[in-house]
Motif scaffolding. Structure first.
Motif, PDB file in Angstrom:
ATOM      1  N   ASP A  65      -8.386  -5.627  10.568  1.00 35.10           N
ATOM      2  CA  ASP A  65      -7.114  -5.480  10.405  1.00 35.10           C
ATOM      3  C   ASP A  65      -6.576  -6.884  11.683  1.00 35.10           C
ATOM      4  OD1 ASP A  65      -4.041  -5.677  10.774  1.00 35.10           O
ATOM      5  OD2 ASP A  65      -3.925  -5.235   8.932  1.00 35.10           O
ATOM      6  N   VAL A  66      -6.041  -7.505  12.426  1.00 37.73           N
ATOM      7  CA  VAL A  66      -5.774  -8.115  13.902  1.00 37.73           C
ATOM      8  C   VAL A  66      -5.286  -7.345  14.606  1.00 37.73           C
ATOM      9  CG1 VAL A  66      -6.706  -9.767  13.054  1.00 37.73           C
ATOM     10  CG2 VAL A  66      -4.134  -9.464  13.356  1.00 37.73           C
ATOM     11  N   ASP A  67      -4.846  -5.882  13.895  1.00 37.22           N
ATOM     12  CA  ASP A  67      -3.705  -4.992  14.706  1.00 37.22           C
ATOM     13  C   ASP A  67      -4.256  -4.353  14.983  1.00 37.22           C
ATOM     14  OD1 ASP A  67      -1.954  -3.639  15.553  1.00 37.22           O
ATOM     15  OD2 ASP A  67      -0.310  -4.004  14.065  1.00 37.22           O
ATOM     16  N   GLU A  68      -5.205  -4.071  16.337  1.00 35.05           N
ATOM     17  CA  GLU A  68      -6.162  -2.831  16.719  1.00 35.05           C
ATOM     18  C   GLU A  68      -5.080  -1.065  16.569  1.00 35.05           C
ATOM     19  OE1 GLU A  68      -7.293  -3.750  20.748  1.00 35.05           O
ATOM     20  OE2 GLU A  68      -8.182  -5.175  20.078  1.00 35.05           O
ATOM     21  N   ALA A  69      -3.705  -1.271  16.591  1.00 39.45           N
ATOM     22  CA  ALA A  69      -3.381  -0.166  16.614  1.00 39.45           C
ATOM     23  C   ALA A  69      -3.879   0.231  14.940  1.00 39.45           C
ATOM     24  CB  ALA A  69      -2.086  -0.506  16.725  1.00 39.45           C
ATOM     25  N   LYS A  70      -3.481  -0.889  14.247  1.00 41.94           N
ATOM     26  CA  LYS A  70      -3.431  -0.402  12.755  1.00 41.94           C
ATOM     27  C   LYS A  70      -4.495   0.484  12.337  1.00 41.94           C
ATOM     28  CE  LYS A  70      -0.055  -2.739  10.158  1.00 41.94           C
ATOM     29  NZ  LYS A  70      -0.066  -3.989   9.761  1.00 41.94           N
ATOM     30  N   VAL A  71      -4.963  -0.196  13.028  1.00 41.93           N
ATOM     31  CA  VAL A  71      -6.829  -0.049  12.420  1.00 41.93           C
ATOM     32  C   VAL A  71      -6.737   1.465  13.138  1.00 41.93           C
ATOM     33  CG1 VAL A  71      -8.673  -0.274  13.355  1.00 41.93           C
ATOM     34  CG2 VAL A  71      -7.692  -2.425  12.403  1.00 41.93           C
ATOM     35  N   ALA A  72      -6.254   1.520  14.425  1.00 39.20           N
ATOM     36  CA  ALA A  72      -7.201   2.495  14.817  1.00 39.20           C
ATOM     37  C   ALA A  72      -6.026   4.270  14.273  1.00 39.20           C
ATOM     38  CB  ALA A  72      -6.285   3.295  16.391  1.00 39.20           C
ATOM     39  N   LYS A  73      -4.747   3.905  13.852  1.00 36.12           N
ATOM     40  CA  LYS A  73      -3.949   5.051  13.215  1.00 36.12           C
ATOM     41  C   LYS A  73      -4.971   5.029  11.868  1.00 36.12           C
ATOM     42  CE  LYS A  73       0.125   4.739  15.154  1.00 36.12           C
ATOM     43  NZ  LYS A  73       1.986   4.087  14.031  1.00 36.12           N
ATOM     44  N   LEU A  74      -5.240   4.077  11.091  1.00 40.63           N
ATOM     45  CA  LEU A  74      -5.763   4.575   9.794  1.00 40.63           C
ATOM     46  C   LEU A  74      -7.220   5.386   9.732  1.00 40.63           C
ATOM     47  CD1 LEU A  74      -4.664   1.067   7.729  1.00 40.63           C
ATOM     48  CD2 LEU A  74      -3.991   3.396   7.503  1.00 40.63           C
ATOM     49  N   ALA A  75      -7.696   4.640  11.203  1.00 42.09           N
ATOM     50  CA  ALA A  75      -9.536   5.185  11.066  1.00 42.09           C
ATOM     51  C   ALA A  75      -8.855   6.702  11.603  1.00 42.09           C
ATOM     52  CB  ALA A  75     -10.478   4.412  12.334  1.00 42.09           C
ATOM     53  N   ALA A  76      -7.885   7.253  12.021  1.00 38.35           N
ATOM     54  CA  ALA A  76      -7.852   8.491  12.381  1.00 38.35           C
ATOM     55  C   ALA A  76      -6.914   9.232  10.803  1.00 38.35           C
ATOM     56  CB  ALA A  76      -7.196   8.733  13.792  1.00 38.35           C
ATOM     57  N   GLY A  77      -6.881   8.346   9.821  1.00 40.54           N
ATOM     58  CA  GLY A  77      -6.182   8.691   9.089  1.00 40.54           C
ATOM     59  C   GLY A  77      -5.039   9.434   8.567  1.00 40.54           C
ATOM     60  N   GLU A  78      -4.247   8.293   9.764  1.00 40.77           N
ATOM     61  CA  GLU A  78      -2.871   7.807   9.412  1.00 40.77           C
ATOM     62  C   GLU A  78      -1.935   7.219   8.476  1.00 40.77           C
ATOM     63  OE1 GLU A  78      -1.008   8.327  13.302  1.00 40.77           O
ATOM     64  OE2 GLU A  78      -2.587   9.647  13.882  1.00 40.77           O
ATOM     65  N   VAL A  79      -1.477   7.128   7.730  1.00 35.52           N
ATOM     66  CA  VAL A  79      -0.997   6.220   6.671  1.00 35.52           C
ATOM     67  C   VAL A  79      -0.029   5.777   7.709  1.00 35.52           C
ATOM     68  CG1 VAL A  79      -0.008   5.654   4.592  1.00 35.52           C
ATOM     69  CG2 VAL A  79      -1.942   6.917   4.434  1.00 35.52           C
ATOM     70  N   PRO A  80       0.317   4.571   8.314  1.00 33.34           N
ATOM     71  CA  PRO A  80       2.050   4.578   8.696  1.00 33.34           C
ATOM     72  C   PRO A  80       2.693   3.602   8.007  1.00 33.34           C
ATOM     73  CG  PRO A  80       0.071   1.982   8.449  1.00 33.34           C
ATOM     74  CD  PRO A  80      -0.708   3.168   7.965  1.00 33.34           C
ATOM     75  N   PHE A  81       3.073   4.739   6.405  1.00 32.22           N
ATOM     76  CA  PHE A  81       4.431   4.098   5.663  1.00 32.22           C
ATOM     77  C   PHE A  81       3.747   5.098   4.668  1.00 32.22           C
ATOM     78  CE2 PHE A  81       0.260   0.982   4.206  1.00 32.22           C
ATOM     79  CZ  PHE A  81       0.250   1.610   3.294  1.00 32.22           C
ATOM     80  N   PHE A  82       4.918   4.919   3.710  1.00 33.66           N
ATOM     81  CA  PHE A  82       5.053   6.374   2.936  1.00 33.66           C
ATOM     82  C   PHE A  82       5.019   5.939   1.477  1.00 33.66           C
ATOM     83  CE2 PHE A  82       7.388   8.953  -0.823  1.00 33.66           C
ATOM     84  CZ  PHE A  82       7.013  10.046  -0.671  1.00 33.66           C
ATOM     85  N   GLU A  83       3.860   6.314   0.998  1.00 34.29           N
ATOM     86  CA  GLU A  83       3.190   6.333  -0.900  1.00 34.29           C
ATOM     87  C   GLU A  83       2.560   7.990  -0.836  1.00 34.29           C
ATOM     88  OE1 GLU A  83       2.930   4.542  -4.062  1.00 34.29           O
ATOM     89  OE2 GLU A  83       3.913   4.218  -2.383  1.00 34.29           O
ATOM     90  N   PRO A  84       2.719   8.015  -2.014  1.00 32.99           N
ATOM     91  CA  PRO A  84       2.637   9.888  -2.207  1.00 32.99           C
ATOM     92  C   PRO A  84       1.282   9.577  -2.682  1.00 32.99           C
ATOM     93  CG  PRO A  84       4.871   9.116  -3.697  1.00 32.99           C
ATOM     94  CD  PRO A  84       4.678   7.996  -2.530  1.00 32.99           C
ATOM     95  N   GLY A  85       0.662  10.532  -2.774  1.00 31.82           N
ATOM     96  CA  GLY A  85      -0.900  10.450  -3.005  1.00 31.82           C
ATOM     97  C   GLY A  85      -1.695   9.810  -1.655  1.00 31.82           C
ATOM     98  N   LEU A  86      -1.886   8.509  -1.151  1.00 27.34           N
ATOM     99  CA  LEU A  86      -1.854   8.146  -0.223  1.00 27.34           C
ATOM    100  C   LEU A  86      -2.729   9.031   0.868  1.00 27.34           C
ATOM    101  CD1 LEU A  86      -3.534   5.043  -0.236  1.00 27.34           C
ATOM    102  CD2 LEU A  86      -1.959   4.264   1.094  1.00 27.34           C
TER     103      LEU A  86
END
Length: 217
Positions: free
Chosen positions: A36-57
């Motif tokens: 992703d070109v969004d560095e903040a989004k990449v950092a969150k996902l790499a830290a195990g944080e899903v930035p939206f709600f989706e059961p099980g993800l």
């Protein structure tokens, strides 16, 4: 594609569709890098944080990261060097003052990746787009990729059918897969990229580009 038993995958765009696809393909046993070109989004996902709600993800994301088979990056060079199959999952928002889809992000993803593809690869659109887009992206990639189409770089379209709240289930156990392809080699590569799903009994519908695009309209 290389001679590995399973292709290595990249997912361009880590919004709802892309993040879900990257995590679930890792769950199916593939090595995946999400871009992703969004560095903040990449950092969150790499830290195990899903930035939206989706059961099980969230649970599957943590499992995928812990396995070492999933990572995230902002580098197109990294994904080009790593993956055999590139899934383009960027957004196609509605244009301002128009009902037409804004293809800016799709064109940017294909256009940025293509010049970096120095070996055979398949670039697979998953975004919902107007008919004719896949053909345009195939021409774009052929004109920009080193060696062009003769160098083994092709485009395919694989529309998504995700229901909010059931996206994990719909990715791991879809009721069908649609492959819009221009060659037998592209179909073979896509079948390899979805082998665990197909082996589980999921039917595959093979079409031309336009039909794969119109499935979502």
């Amino acid at each position: 594609m290389t001679t590995r038993s399973r292709p290595r995958l990249s997912v361009l765009g880590t919004g709802y569709l892309g993040a879900t696809h990257a995590v679930c393909m890792t769950e199916l046993g593939f090595e995946v890098v999400g871009l992703d070109v969004d560095e903040a989004k990449v950092a969150k996902l790499a830290a195990g944080e899903v930035p939206f709600f989706e059961p099980g993800l969230p649970e599957l994301l943590r499992k995928a990261l812990d396995s070492g088979r999933l990572r995230f990056t902002t580098s197109y060079e990294e994904v080009a060097a790593f993956a055999d199959v590139h899934f383009v999952c960027v957004g196609t928002p509605q244009q301002k003052d128009s009902y037409a889809a804004d293809l800016t992000y799709v064109e940017a993803a294909f256009g940025t990746l293509a010049p970096l593809l120095t070996r055979p690869a398949l670039v697979v659109g998953k975004s919902t787009v107007p008919a004719g887009t896949a053909e345009r992206m195939a021409s774009l990639v052929a004109s920009l990729a080193p060696g062009g189409a003769s160098g083994g770089v092709e485009v395919a379209w694989n529309p998504e059918f995700l229901r909010e709240g059931f996206a994990v289930e719909d990715t791991l156990h879809p009721d069908r897969l649609v492959f819009g392809v221009g060659s037998a080699r592209a179909e073979e590569t896509l079948r390899a990229a979805f082998a665990p799903v197909i082996d589980g009994g999921c039917p595959v519908v093979v079409t031309d580009f336009a039909t794969a695009e119109l499935v979502k309209e």
